[in-house]
Design an enzyme around this catalytic site. Structure first.
Site, PDB file in Angstrom:
ATOM      1  N   PHE A 112      19.066  30.203   5.903  1.00 29.88           N
ATOM      2  CA  PHE A 112      19.788  30.286   4.727  1.00 29.88           C
ATOM      3  C   PHE A 112      21.511  30.238   5.016  1.00 29.88           C
ATOM      4  CE2 PHE A 112      22.451  33.041   1.746  1.00 29.88           C
ATOM      5  CZ  PHE A 112      22.350  32.461   0.643  1.00 29.88           C
ATOM      6  N   GLN A 113      21.993  29.178   4.438  1.00 29.25           N
ATOM      7  CA  GLN A 113      23.448  28.951   4.606  1.00 29.25           C
ATOM      8  C   GLN A 113      24.070  28.240   5.987  1.00 29.25           C
ATOM      9  OE1 GLN A 113      25.909  32.338   3.023  1.00 29.25           O
ATOM     10  NE2 GLN A 113      26.064  31.326   1.105  1.00 29.25           N
TER      11      GLN A 113
ATOM     12  N   GLU B 105      37.690  28.222  -0.318  1.00 30.97           N
ATOM     13  CA  GLU B 105      38.047  27.953   1.093  1.00 30.97           C
ATOM     14  C   GLU B 105      39.108  26.956   1.218  1.00 30.97           C
ATOM     15  OE1 GLU B 105      34.116  30.170   1.194  1.00 30.97           O
ATOM     16  OE2 GLU B 105      35.114  28.436  -0.108  1.00 30.97           O
TER      17      GLU B 105
ATOM     18  N   LYS C  60      26.427  34.800  14.123  1.00 24.48           N
ATOM     19  CA  LYS C  60      26.645  36.069  13.553  1.00 24.48           C
ATOM     20  C   LYS C  60      26.143  37.322  14.704  1.00 24.48           C
ATOM     21  CE  LYS C  60      25.757  39.389   9.546  1.00 24.48           C
ATOM     22  NZ  LYS C  60      25.080  39.372   8.141  1.00 24.48           N
TER      23      LYS C  60
ATOM     24  N   MET D  87      49.167   7.692 -10.358  1.00 22.51           N
ATOM     25  CA  MET D  87      49.247   6.711  -9.686  1.00 22.51           C
ATOM     26  C   MET D  87      48.154   5.707  -9.731  1.00 22.51           C
ATOM     27  SD  MET D  87      51.394   5.503  -7.109  1.00 22.51           S
ATOM     28  CE  MET D  87      52.394   6.686  -6.503  1.00 22.51           C
TER      29      MET D  87
END
Length: 569
Positions: free
Chosen positions: A105-106, A43, A155, A481
């Site tokens: 969940f999630q 993602e 959902k 750097m």
């Protein structure tokens, strides 16, 4: 949701499916001839790809993630887009509304997490709200000062059947960006400039976002005033234009920074005076009356004291400046002063610049591949070609790309992560740039550290049959750097910076790319030509000298007038 995106002109999305977002993906199948979905490998890659798409076009970039870890992986590109004023729409799936707040969940409170790093965000629980929310979200993301907006949708809202009402009108009484600067302030700005001895213009991303490059060129030429371009302003005025004096700031040019410290009137258009430009803010432009043009009023006076604030769109303000400009005879004194002033700046430039000069030549004489030699050949190649984009990661290679490549072909040719400084930006962002500009060559320049964070998107590039991306890895075996700071300020205590990696050529070949390794300066040109002439993605592993530093450099908490110029300073 698909219909809403199409109605707003969206054509491409970058994402990764999962449980909570599955209803959206189910619907996408019916719109696959109108909405192109690009399946990224992570993602974060999807978010950066959407940023690259947006930064190279000025249009909104769209990224998608599912609930929980899917959306938390989007946090980094959302923060990056917020810092760099990139129009981004993040679409997120959420658990069902009946289990919200129950640690399902999630489940993750992504609207809470992203509240400080979005222009606005939404949690949508009703399908009926989607037509309005999508319209408003894209409007907010793309107007005023652009930025990221997130829509989190449960959902069950996505699973509901409704007849959508598309006849919606925006109602945003508290959101009214000011596109036209105050005319009185504009005339005062012109008065200050017309009577100045050492005027200077500094321009940033706001010029590019407002599509104001032509207005900038016309204004600078009529006034005869030297122009500085920040990292995000590079390309706003071609670097070979006689009034362009280069990049200021931490790794800007000595003559550019000294000009700021000497100027008496400084016109800033579309740059937010961030600390990488100003150095120690209290010492910045000590003799100047500052005019600041910005569409975001919160930026004016935030870091630097301003004499004339002008809130407005850079293009509209420049048009007004041109309309109210004094007659040429009235500007005669300014042109005379500006000519002497430019001559003085060029004398400083002749004394200090020479683009290859800032690497210690005594030190590099016996090097087989100084990084500067890579950039010299790449710059020559790009400027012969003309239609190109350079996308960089973050670190030494980024600053060399800003310093040593000549951007003579207009805005949006350099795309980089500025405010957030996000390692891993370049490869996925180049994917978005290449999708938006299939006829342009896209060079992604990475360090070996940032490259190893997101190189899995090479698989996405192959799956999508994208042929116009070339990756240059400036491979010095360090987090370069950080190592430079450790060398200069921490007595060479290289803690956590030596870096190993796989054989990048074999890695490229494993992904189906052409891989090339370069270890000597005399082989650089041929490798770049081979990459340019290959109809497909190419990775070049440039095994550069390990401990070359980026100069000039302003140390932490120092004035931009106090620069380190070489290793010997």
């Amino acid at each position: 949701m698909c219909e809403a995106l199409i109605r707003e002109g969206v054509e491409v999305m970058f994402g990764l499916p999962g449980g909570a977002i599955m209803p959206f993906y189910h619907a996408m199948w019916e719109y696959r001839d109108k909405l192109r979905h690009i399946l990224c490998r992570h993602e974060q890659g999807a978010g950066h790809a959407a940023e690259g798409y947006a930064r190279s076009t000025g249009r909104i970039g769209v990224c998608i993630g599912t609930s929980g870890p899917g959306v938390t992986n989007l946090v980094t590109p959302i923060a990056d887009a917020m810092m760099d004023s990139t129009p981004l729409l993040a679409i997120c799936g959420q658990v069902g509304s009946h289990v919200l707040g129950k640690d399902a969940f999630q489940e993750t409170d992504i609207t809470g997490i992203t509240m400080p790093i979005t222009k606005h965000n939404y949690l949508v629980k009703r399908a009926e709200d989607l037509p309005y929310v999508f319209k408003e979200a894209i409007h907010i993301a793309t107007t005023g000062r652009p930025g990221p907006v997130l829509i989190d949708i449960t959902k069950d809202a996505m699973q509901k059947s409704i007849v959508p009402n598309w006849d919606v009108k925006l109602n945003l009484p508290g959101y009214k960006p000011n596109y036209h600067g105050n005319r009185k302030q504009i005339r005062e700005a012109l008065r200050l400039l017309a009577h100045s001895q050492k005027p200077l213009i500094i321009v940033g991303n706001g010029i590019i976002q407002a599509k104001a490059s032509e207005e900038l060129r016309t204004f600078a030429e009529r006034m005869g005033i030297p122009v500085l371009t920040t990292l995000h302003g590079i390309g706003a005025l071609p670097e070979n234009h006689p009034l362009n004096i280069g990049m200021p700031g931490m790794h800007g040019w000595v003559h550019a920074n000294r000009a700021i410290q000497e100027c008496d009137v400084l016109l800033n258009i579309g740059s937010r005076f961030d600390d990488r430009v100003t150095g120690k803010a209290g010492t910045f432009a000590p003799h100047a009356k500052v005019i600041h043009v910005d569409i975001d009023p919160a930026e004016i006076g935030k870091n630097v004291k301003v004499a004339v604030p002008i809130v407005g769109d850079a293009r509209n303000v420049l048009k007004a400046l041109l309309e109210d400009m004094p007659a040429q005879e009235e500007l005669a004194a300014l042109h005379s002063n500006a000519s002497d002033w430019m001559e003085h700046i060029r004398e400083m430039q002749d004394q200090h610049q020479g683009k290859q000069q800032y690497v210690n030549r005594a030190k590099t004489r016996n090097m087989t591949l100084p990084p500067h030699d890579v950039y010299a050949e790449l710059s020559a190649s790009l400027n012969l070609r003309g239609e190109y984009h350079v996308v960089t990661d973050v670190g030494q290679h980024q600053m060399w790309a800003a310093q040593l490549l000549d951007y003579n072909h207009g805005p949006r040719t350099l795309i980089t992560s500025g405010g957030a400084g996000t390692m891993g930006f370049a490869v996925p962002a180049s994917l978005g740039v290449a999708v938006a500009n299939p006829d342009h060559i896209v060079w992604a320049i990475c360090g070996d550290g940032g490259f190893q964070m997101t190189n899995q998107e090479m698989a996405t590039i192959m799956q999508e049959k994208i042929t116009n991306i070339k990756v240059a890895v400036i491979n010095n075996g360090y987090l370069g750097m950080v190592r430079q700071w450790q060398e200069l300020f921490e007595n060479k205590r290289y803690s956590g910076t030596p870096l190993t990696g796989p054989d990048f050529v074999k890695l490229a070949e494993a992904y189906g790319w052409k891989g090339i390794r370069v270890e000597r300066s005399e082989d650089v040109r041929a490798a770049i030509e081979e990459a340019n002439n290959t109809n497909g993605p190419v990775l070049i592993d440039f095994r550069v000298e390990r401990e070359v530093n980026v100069f000039p450099m302003v140390p932490q908490n120092k004035s931009i007038g106090e620069m380190l110029i070489t290793d010997g300073d």
